[in-house]
Write a protein that holds these residues in place. Structure first.
Motif, mmCIF file in Angstrom:
data_model
loop_
_atom_site.group_PDB
_atom_site.id
_atom_site.type_symbol
_atom_site.label_atom_id
_atom_site.label_comp_id
_atom_site.label_asym_id
_atom_site.label_seq_id
_atom_site.Cartn_x
_atom_site.Cartn_y
_atom_site.Cartn_z
ATOM 1 N N SER A 109 8.162 47.532 14.020
ATOM 2 C CA SER A 109 6.763 47.260 13.719
ATOM 3 C C SER A 109 6.514 45.766 13.571
ATOM 4 O O SER A 109 5.555 45.232 14.113
ATOM 5 C CB SER A 109 6.359 47.975 12.421
ATOM 6 O OG SER A 109 5.071 47.604 12.009
ATOM 7 N N CYS A 166 3.835 52.013 12.962
ATOM 8 C CA CYS A 166 4.747 52.952 12.303
ATOM 9 C C CYS A 166 5.130 54.132 13.184
ATOM 10 O O CYS A 166 5.927 54.972 12.774
ATOM 11 C CB CYS A 166 4.136 53.435 10.994
ATOM 12 S SG CYS A 166 3.750 52.070 9.882
ATOM 13 N N ASP A 194 13.323 47.903 10.830
ATOM 14 C CA ASP A 194 12.387 46.950 10.232
ATOM 15 C C ASP A 194 12.965 46.441 8.926
ATOM 16 O O ASP A 194 13.676 47.170 8.217
ATOM 17 C CB ASP A 194 11.012 47.583 9.971
ATOM 18 C CG ASP A 194 9.984 47.225 11.043
ATOM 19 O OD1 ASP A 194 9.946 46.046 11.440
ATOM 20 O OD2 ASP A 194 9.228 48.113 11.476
ATOM 21 N N HIS A 306 4.658 62.841 8.659
ATOM 22 C CA HIS A 306 4.521 61.388 8.513
ATOM 23 C C HIS A 306 4.185 61.040 7.070
ATOM 24 O O HIS A 306 4.638 60.015 6.562
ATOM 25 C CB HIS A 306 3.430 60.866 9.440
ATOM 26 C CG HIS A 306 3.212 59.389 9.325
ATOM 27 N ND1 HIS A 306 4.139 58.466 9.757
ATOM 28 C CD2 HIS A 306 2.186 58.664 8.806
ATOM 29 C CE1 HIS A 306 3.703 57.243 9.519
ATOM 30 N NE2 HIS A 306 2.525 57.334 8.942
ATOM 31 N N THR A 308 2.795 59.551 4.087
ATOM 32 C CA THR A 308 3.299 58.341 3.438
ATOM 33 C C THR A 308 2.941 58.239 1.965
ATOM 34 O O THR A 308 3.377 57.317 1.286
ATOM 35 C CB THR A 308 2.739 57.088 4.140
ATOM 36 O OG1 THR A 308 1.320 57.090 4.020
ATOM 37 C CG2 THR A 308 3.154 57.047 5.597
ATOM 38 N N LYS A 338 9.785 60.444 3.274
ATOM 39 C CA LYS A 338 9.404 59.107 2.806
ATOM 40 C C LYS A 338 9.302 59.058 1.282
ATOM 41 O O LYS A 338 9.326 57.968 0.696
ATOM 42 C CB LYS A 338 8.072 58.680 3.423
ATOM 43 C CG LYS A 338 8.140 58.362 4.911
ATOM 44 C CD LYS A 338 6.794 57.881 5.427
ATOM 45 C CE LYS A 338 6.826 57.627 6.926
ATOM 46 N NZ LYS A 338 6.872 58.868 7.725
ATOM 47 N N HIS A 343 8.686 54.016 3.098
ATOM 48 C CA HIS A 343 8.164 53.989 4.464
ATOM 49 C C HIS A 343 8.847 52.866 5.230
ATOM 50 O O HIS A 343 8.619 51.684 4.960
ATOM 51 C CB HIS A 343 6.656 53.776 4.425
ATOM 52 C CG HIS A 343 5.979 53.942 5.751
ATOM 53 N ND1 HIS A 343 6.658 54.219 6.910
ATOM 54 C CD2 HIS A 343 4.657 53.852 6.104
ATOM 55 C CE1 HIS A 343 5.809 54.310 7.909
ATOM 56 N NE2 HIS A 343 4.596 54.091 7.448
ATOM 57 N N LEU A 345 8.385 51.868 8.153
ATOM 58 C CA LEU A 345 7.512 51.328 9.197
ATOM 59 C C LEU A 345 8.052 51.703 10.587
ATOM 60 O O LEU A 345 8.133 52.872 10.932
ATOM 61 C CB LEU A 345 7.336 49.820 9.033
ATOM 62 C CG LEU A 345 6.799 49.340 7.669
ATOM 63 C CD1 LEU A 345 6.536 47.833 7.721
ATOM 64 C CD2 LEU A 345 5.561 50.074 7.231
ATOM 65 N N ALA A 348 10.737 54.415 10.728
ATOM 66 C CA ALA A 348 10.490 55.695 10.056
ATOM 67 C C ALA A 348 10.819 56.883 10.943
ATOM 68 O O ALA A 348 11.519 57.819 10.531
ATOM 69 C CB ALA A 348 9.043 55.768 9.587
ATOM 70 N N THR A 401 5.003 60.783 13.540
ATOM 71 C CA THR A 401 4.783 59.421 13.041
ATOM 72 C C THR A 401 3.440 58.925 13.550
ATOM 73 O O THR A 401 3.068 59.172 14.693
ATOM 74 C CB THR A 401 5.875 58.439 13.513
ATOM 75 O OG1 THR A 401 5.985 58.491 14.932
ATOM 76 C CG2 THR A 401 7.214 58.748 12.882
ATOM 77 N N GLY A 403 0.692 55.377 13.408
ATOM 78 C CA GLY A 403 0.697 53.953 13.127
ATOM 79 C C GLY A 403 -0.673 53.311 13.158
ATOM 80 O O GLY A 403 -1.597 53.832 13.798
#
Length: 417
Positions: A109, A166, A194, A306, A308, A338, A343, A345, A348, A401, A403
């Motif tokens: 990311s 992400c 990341d 996902h 978060t 998570k 997370h 990013l 993930a 996921t 982003g």
């Protein structure tokens, strides 16, 4: 075009839960939180003063001095997990008919944000001879991890980096899967890394009001789907998967963890940072991935969400899942890992892919920790695994996921038979 089977033959992982796949998986099953006070810089003036940091990381265990000197931390994490995955797969360039049969598609990311931040600070503060380190540019470039992995291991095939915030490592896995099944490669190292626990990243995400501010009790801050969730917990790390064309893996007698059978991406086309409130893009990402696999969501045993721990994001994903399930909630179990790793990013999707594969291998669904009171907006009957792992036969697992920028990516994994 005849589609080739794509199997998983090696895994590598690095996160706040541990410095290898085994420790990550064991701690995930136990429901351990990786959150704690930030030690990388003085966070006292920040609204959020905690994160999921990696502990006792010793790059020299897998990397040489030049690897470390010339690489940002996110690239070191990438190399470290790629090395673990290749060792696990029993694979190197000598196993190939040609080095051009193997490639690298990586996800990130932020790339070398830590390097960029450090070099700019030093440049500004040096009044006598302001200058940059000669490795400044190659260390911070977002494509450098995939390039350095290929140099380290001699893989000369397809090589690039996927940057979809992400969703980056899921989109990387999808691309690696596609190139192998289309006959363009026999082996791919894929995943993501990341290293975003920096002043710039923490300050920036604080400014967006995206991070939890439960500074008094970081271990319970990440609480996906909980009625009192207040933002995500920043994590760091990497994960790598070796994807291999089935006949190639069979010929060399490789152990096989599972199979990738479908993947898809969509765009929300809605907002810079927020997910679509009704989960329109997320729903179609899952739907298209499952259609490619020849399945429906009724065939899925486990979904790694996902989720978060943000107020709006968790609900939009649940709405998307609920629409696909259409009231048939009996089979599918959902969890958000998570809550333990934070997370990661751009990494993930990669570490969550490993959790999906391990769930298939061991028949264990890892828990969503800290979720004590489900958001009342979540439909009754949705089965979210909270607090403790669940023993269950898992044949098919789905990983989501999403982003910033509206990127959605879903990947379907299946037991190898």
């Amino acid at each position: 075009m005849n589609s080739k089977r794509v199997v998983i033959t090696g895994l590598g992982a690095l996160s706040a839960l541990g410095n290898d796949v085994k420790s990550n998986w064991e701690n995930a099953k136990k429901g351990k939180s990786g959150a704690g006070a930030i030690s990388y810089f003085d966070a006292e003036k920040f609204k959020t003063r905690f994160a999921c940091q990696i502990s006792d990381f010793d790059a020299t265990l897998r990397l040489d001095r030049n690897d470390i000197k010339r690489s940002d931390l996110y690239t070191q994490y990438a190399l470290y997990t790629a090395a673990e995955a290749l060792e696990d797969a029993g694979l190197d360039v000598s196993n190939l008919d040609s080095p051009f049969d193997a490639g690298v598609i990586w996800g990130t990311s932020q790339g070398g944000m830590g390097t960029f931040e450090k070099e700019m600070k030093e440049f500004i503060s040096n009044d006598l001879t302001p200058r940059f380190n000669p490795f400044f540019i190659p260390k911070y470039l977002v494509n450098m991890a995939s390039g350095v992995i290929s140099m380290k291991f001699g893989f000369m095939g397809i090589n690039y980096t996927s940057v979809t915030a992400c969703a980056s490592s899921n989109s990387a896995i999808m691309d690696a899967f596609n190139y192998i099944r289309w006959g363009k490669a026999k082996v791919m190292i894929t995943g993501g890394s990341d290293a975003p626990i920096t002043e710039a990243a923490m300050g920036g995400f604080n400014a967006l009001k995206a991070l939890s501010t439960r500074n008094e009790n970081p271990e319970v801050a990440s609480r996906p789907f909980d009625a009192e969730r207040d933002g995500f917990v920043m994590g760091e790390g990497a994960a790598a998967l070796i994807l291999e064309e089935y006949e190639h893996a069979k010929k060399r007698g490789a152990k096989i963890y599972g199979e990738v059978i479908g993947a898809a991406m969509t765009a929300d086309a809605y907002h810079l940072t927020a997910t679509h409130p009704e989960g329109a893009g997320a729903m179609h990402s899952m739907k298209f991935a499952l259609e490619e696999a020849g399945l429906t969501i009724q065939d899925v045993d486990y979904l790694n969400a996902h989720a978060t721990s943000t107020p709006t994001g968790d609900l939009s994903e649940i709405k998307a899942i609920s629409k696909l399930l259409d009231g048939n909630y009996d089979k599918l179990h959902i969890s958000a890992t998570k809550s333990m790793t934070g997370h990661l990013l751009g990494a993930a999707g990669a570490i969550e892919a490993i959790f999906c594969v391990k769930a298939i291998n061991e028949g264990i669904v890892p828990p969503t920790i800290n979720t004590e009171n489900l958001d009342p907006a979540i439909p009754e009957g949705i089965q979210i695994v909270t607090q403790h792992a669940l023993e269950k036969k898992v044949t098919v697992a789905l990983s989501n996921t999403f982003g910033f920028g509206g990127h959605n990516a879903s990947v379907v994994f299946k037991e190898f038979v």
